[in-house]
Design an enzyme around this catalytic site. Sequence first.
Site, PDB file in Angstrom:
ATOM      1  N   ASN A 183      42.492  50.407  38.392  1.00 30.97           N
ATOM      2  CA  ASN A 183      42.951  49.211  38.898  1.00 30.97           C
ATOM      3  C   ASN A 183      44.192  48.910  38.031  1.00 30.97           C
ATOM      4  O   ASN A 183      43.945  48.428  36.954  1.00 30.97           O
ATOM      5  CB  ASN A 183      41.714  48.167  38.764  1.00 30.97           C
ATOM      6  CG  ASN A 183      42.149  46.603  39.290  1.00 30.97           C
ATOM      7  OD1 ASN A 183      43.126  46.378  38.997  1.00 30.97           O
ATOM      8  ND2 ASN A 183      41.130  46.020  40.124  1.00 30.97           N
ATOM      9  N   HIS A 227      46.334  44.376  36.431  1.00 28.56           N
ATOM     10  CA  HIS A 227      46.582  43.831  34.987  1.00 28.56           C
ATOM     11  C   HIS A 227      47.843  44.281  34.680  1.00 28.56           C
ATOM     12  O   HIS A 227      48.525  43.354  33.860  1.00 28.56           O
ATOM     13  CB  HIS A 227      45.348  44.291  34.055  1.00 28.56           C
ATOM     14  CG  HIS A 227      43.998  44.340  34.577  1.00 28.56           C
ATOM     15  ND1 HIS A 227      43.296  43.064  34.381  1.00 28.56           N
ATOM     16  CD2 HIS A 227      43.279  45.166  35.080  1.00 28.56           C
ATOM     17  CE1 HIS A 227      42.068  43.208  34.972  1.00 28.56           C
ATOM     18  NE2 HIS A 227      41.938  44.491  35.525  1.00 28.56           N
ATOM     19  N   HIS A 244      44.206  44.690  44.218  1.00 29.48           N
ATOM     20  CA  HIS A 244      43.448  43.496  44.880  1.00 29.48           C
ATOM     21  C   HIS A 244      44.718  42.464  45.072  1.00 29.48           C
ATOM     22  O   HIS A 244      45.673  42.027  44.178  1.00 29.48           O
ATOM     23  CB  HIS A 244      42.567  42.706  43.831  1.00 29.48           C
ATOM     24  CG  HIS A 244      41.996  41.759  44.225  1.00 29.48           C
ATOM     25  ND1 HIS A 244      40.858  41.085  43.642  1.00 29.48           N
ATOM     26  CD2 HIS A 244      41.821  41.172  45.422  1.00 29.48           C
ATOM     27  CE1 HIS A 244      40.387  40.081  44.196  1.00 29.48           C
ATOM     28  NE2 HIS A 244      40.931  39.893  45.431  1.00 29.48           N
ATOM     29  N   ARG A 264      45.353  39.251  46.264  1.00 23.96           N
ATOM     30  CA  ARG A 264      44.722  37.801  46.283  1.00 23.96           C
ATOM     31  C   ARG A 264      45.306  36.818  47.037  1.00 23.96           C
ATOM     32  O   ARG A 264      46.739  37.053  47.252  1.00 23.96           O
ATOM     33  CB  ARG A 264      44.411  37.367  44.851  1.00 23.96           C
ATOM     34  CG  ARG A 264      43.661  38.143  43.761  1.00 23.96           C
ATOM     35  CD  ARG A 264      43.441  37.475  42.661  1.00 23.96           C
ATOM     36  NE  ARG A 264      42.512  36.372  42.879  1.00 23.96           N
ATOM     37  CZ  ARG A 264      41.237  36.411  42.362  1.00 23.96           C
ATOM     38  NH1 ARG A 264      40.693  37.183  41.807  1.00 23.96           N
ATOM     39  NH2 ARG A 264      40.800  35.323  42.682  1.00 23.96           N
ATOM     40  N   ARG A 268      48.353  36.064  42.542  1.00 23.33           N
ATOM     41  CA  ARG A 268      48.694  35.914  41.244  1.00 23.33           C
ATOM     42  C   ARG A 268      49.077  37.080  40.574  1.00 23.33           C
ATOM     43  O   ARG A 268      49.461  37.081  39.355  1.00 23.33           O
ATOM     44  CB  ARG A 268      47.319  35.140  40.428  1.00 23.33           C
ATOM     45  CG  ARG A 268      46.390  36.144  40.340  1.00 23.33           C
ATOM     46  CD  ARG A 268      45.225  35.664  39.465  1.00 23.33           C
ATOM     47  NE  ARG A 268      44.525  34.528  40.274  1.00 23.33           N
ATOM     48  CZ  ARG A 268      42.994  33.885  40.120  1.00 23.33           C
ATOM     49  NH1 ARG A 268      42.628  34.599  38.975  1.00 23.33           N
ATOM     50  NH2 ARG A 268      42.697  32.955  40.557  1.00 23.33           N
ATOM     51  N   GLU A 280      41.339  45.827  47.305  1.00 22.04           N
ATOM     52  CA  GLU A 280      40.334  44.958  47.429  1.00 22.04           C
ATOM     53  C   GLU A 280      40.987  43.719  47.960  1.00 22.04           C
ATOM     54  O   GLU A 280      42.131  43.323  47.813  1.00 22.04           O
ATOM     55  CB  GLU A 280      40.169  44.551  46.016  1.00 22.04           C
ATOM     56  CG  GLU A 280      39.368  45.716  45.168  1.00 22.04           C
ATOM     57  CD  GLU A 280      39.081  45.534  43.850  1.00 22.04           C
ATOM     58  OE1 GLU A 280      39.774  44.322  43.170  1.00 22.04           O
ATOM     59  OE2 GLU A 280      38.710  46.106  42.973  1.00 22.04           O
ATOM     60  N   THR A 297      37.017  38.474  39.444  1.00 24.71           N
ATOM     61  CA  THR A 297      35.995  38.267  40.396  1.00 24.71           C
ATOM     62  C   THR A 297      34.833  38.021  39.329  1.00 24.71           C
ATOM     63  O   THR A 297      34.433  38.977  38.822  1.00 24.71           O
ATOM     64  CB  THR A 297      36.033  39.744  41.215  1.00 24.71           C
ATOM     65  OG1 THR A 297      37.450  39.937  41.461  1.00 24.71           O
ATOM     66  CG2 THR A 297      35.163  39.592  42.261  1.00 24.71           C
ATOM     67  N   GLU A 319      30.314  48.852  46.326  1.00 18.53           N
ATOM     68  CA  GLU A 319      30.700  48.818  44.950  1.00 18.53           C
ATOM     69  C   GLU A 319      29.556  47.814  44.390  1.00 18.53           C
ATOM     70  O   GLU A 319      29.823  46.672  44.514  1.00 18.53           O
ATOM     71  CB  GLU A 319      32.056  48.544  44.833  1.00 18.53           C
ATOM     72  CG  GLU A 319      32.539  48.537  43.435  1.00 18.53           C
ATOM     73  CD  GLU A 319      33.812  48.403  43.074  1.00 18.53           C
ATOM     74  OE1 GLU A 319      34.648  48.676  43.909  1.00 18.53           O
ATOM     75  OE2 GLU A 319      34.208  47.924  41.933  1.00 18.53           O
ATOM     76  N   HIS A 379      33.730  46.739  37.357  1.00 21.65           N
ATOM     77  CA  HIS A 379      33.867  45.320  36.699  1.00 21.65           C
ATOM     78  C   HIS A 379      33.483  45.433  35.323  1.00 21.65           C
ATOM     79  O   HIS A 379      32.067  45.692  35.114  1.00 21.65           O
ATOM     80  CB  HIS A 379      33.173  44.402  37.541  1.00 21.65           C
ATOM     81  CG  HIS A 379      34.033  43.052  37.236  1.00 21.65           C
ATOM     82  ND1 HIS A 379      34.051  42.152  35.988  1.00 21.65           N
ATOM     83  CD2 HIS A 379      34.949  42.681  37.959  1.00 21.65           C
ATOM     84  CE1 HIS A 379      34.847  41.256  36.240  1.00 21.65           C
ATOM     85  NE2 HIS A 379      35.313  41.277  37.294  1.00 21.65           N
TER      86      HIS A 379
HETATM   87  N1  PXP Z   1      35.881  46.477  41.078  1.00 25.29           N
HETATM   88  C1  PXP Z   1      36.250  45.067  41.599  1.00 25.29           C
HETATM   89  C2  PXP Z   1      35.767  44.818  42.764  1.00 25.29           C
HETATM   90  C3  PXP Z   1      37.074  44.310  41.062  1.00 25.29           C
HETATM   91  O1  PXP Z   1      37.364  43.042  41.375  1.00 25.29           O
HETATM   92  C4  PXP Z   1      37.690  44.519  39.763  1.00 25.29           C
HETATM   93  C5  PXP Z   1      38.421  43.476  38.968  1.00 25.29           C
HETATM   94  O2  PXP Z   1      39.542  43.286  39.475  1.00 25.29           O
HETATM   95  C6  PXP Z   1      37.450  45.801  39.023  1.00 25.29           C
HETATM   96  C7  PXP Z   1      36.381  46.845  39.986  1.00 25.29           C
HETATM   97  C8  PXP Z   1      37.946  46.157  37.804  1.00 25.29           C
HETATM   98  O3  PXP Z   1      37.372  45.461  36.708  1.00 25.29           O
HETATM   99  P1  PXP Z   1      37.777  45.819  35.305  1.00 25.29           P
HETATM  100  O4  PXP Z   1      39.157  45.312  35.302  1.00 25.29           O
HETATM  101  O5  PXP Z   1      36.982  44.689  34.477  1.00 25.29           O
HETATM  102  O6  PXP Z   1      37.823  46.942  34.821  1.00 25.29           O
END
Ligand code: PXP
Length: 248
Positions: free
Chosen positions: A11, A14, A47, A49, A53, A74, A105, A155, A195
């Site tokens: 992901n 960030h 994602h 959003r 953001r 996402e 999330t 998921e 997550h």
């Molecule tokens: N899966 C989903 C559905 C998420 O919303 C997120 C966070 O954006 C992640 C995985 C990844 O989470 P993390 O950044 O804590 O590894």
Amino acid sequence: MIDHDIRLGVNIDHVATLRQARGGQDPDPVWAAALAELGGADGITIHLREDRRHIQDRDLRILRETVRVPLNLELAVEPAVVAIALAARPDQLTFVPERRAEVTTEGGLNLLADDPRIADAVARCRDAGLKVSMFIDPDPRQVDAAHALAAAAVELHTGRYADAPDEPARAVELAHLRDAGARAVAAGLALHAGHGLNYRNVSAVARIDRMVELNIGHSIVARAVMTGLEAAVRDMKTCMAQAIGRGD
Ligand code: PXP
């Protein structure tokens, strides 16, 4: 020995968050996706959003063209974002809840909430031939509801497991993940999780029977900042030294 493969979806939201902090172009999540692929990522997750953001429409557009591994988008069940997803046709869509005030999330999508937008969004994407995954809490009722929506995958939200304050609490959360996972697999759903997973807590989740995909962002990007910092400082010192004729 576990008899199934497991994919890592990286992901990169960030990276976009850091870019948006200055409103400029760096660091570019498009570069991050390419480097993640070079590192062995089996998928790229972003994602989009509603408040944009971090990931922007431009990122989705370019990543759709450039990412060579499966792209997992996402999104919330918002009609405007669903329309963008239908046009972009990512390899996988993961429906997530979204609240404007949240930092990230905070929980799974509540499929028992009787929100007609959920069934509508899932049906539209499924009918368009897209693979649909539902981000849910590890709760048997949510798994059953995902199955009833004819999703292809769930998921499981690993946030409570990741945040467990001690070992006994972590064991309880892991049992919830295992039970919900077994129920999903029995129903024919592909099993994903994510997550809050990091370098210390990922193993137990990766070992859950038939777990085929983990989506991980924050811990990987956080480590990258640290492991890349030394070289980045050295490169800046070199630039400055060269500027005053002291470097090569
Ligand atoms: N899966 C989903 C559905 C998420 O919303 C997120 C966070 O954006 C992640 C995985 C990844 O989470 P993390 O950044 O804590 O590894």
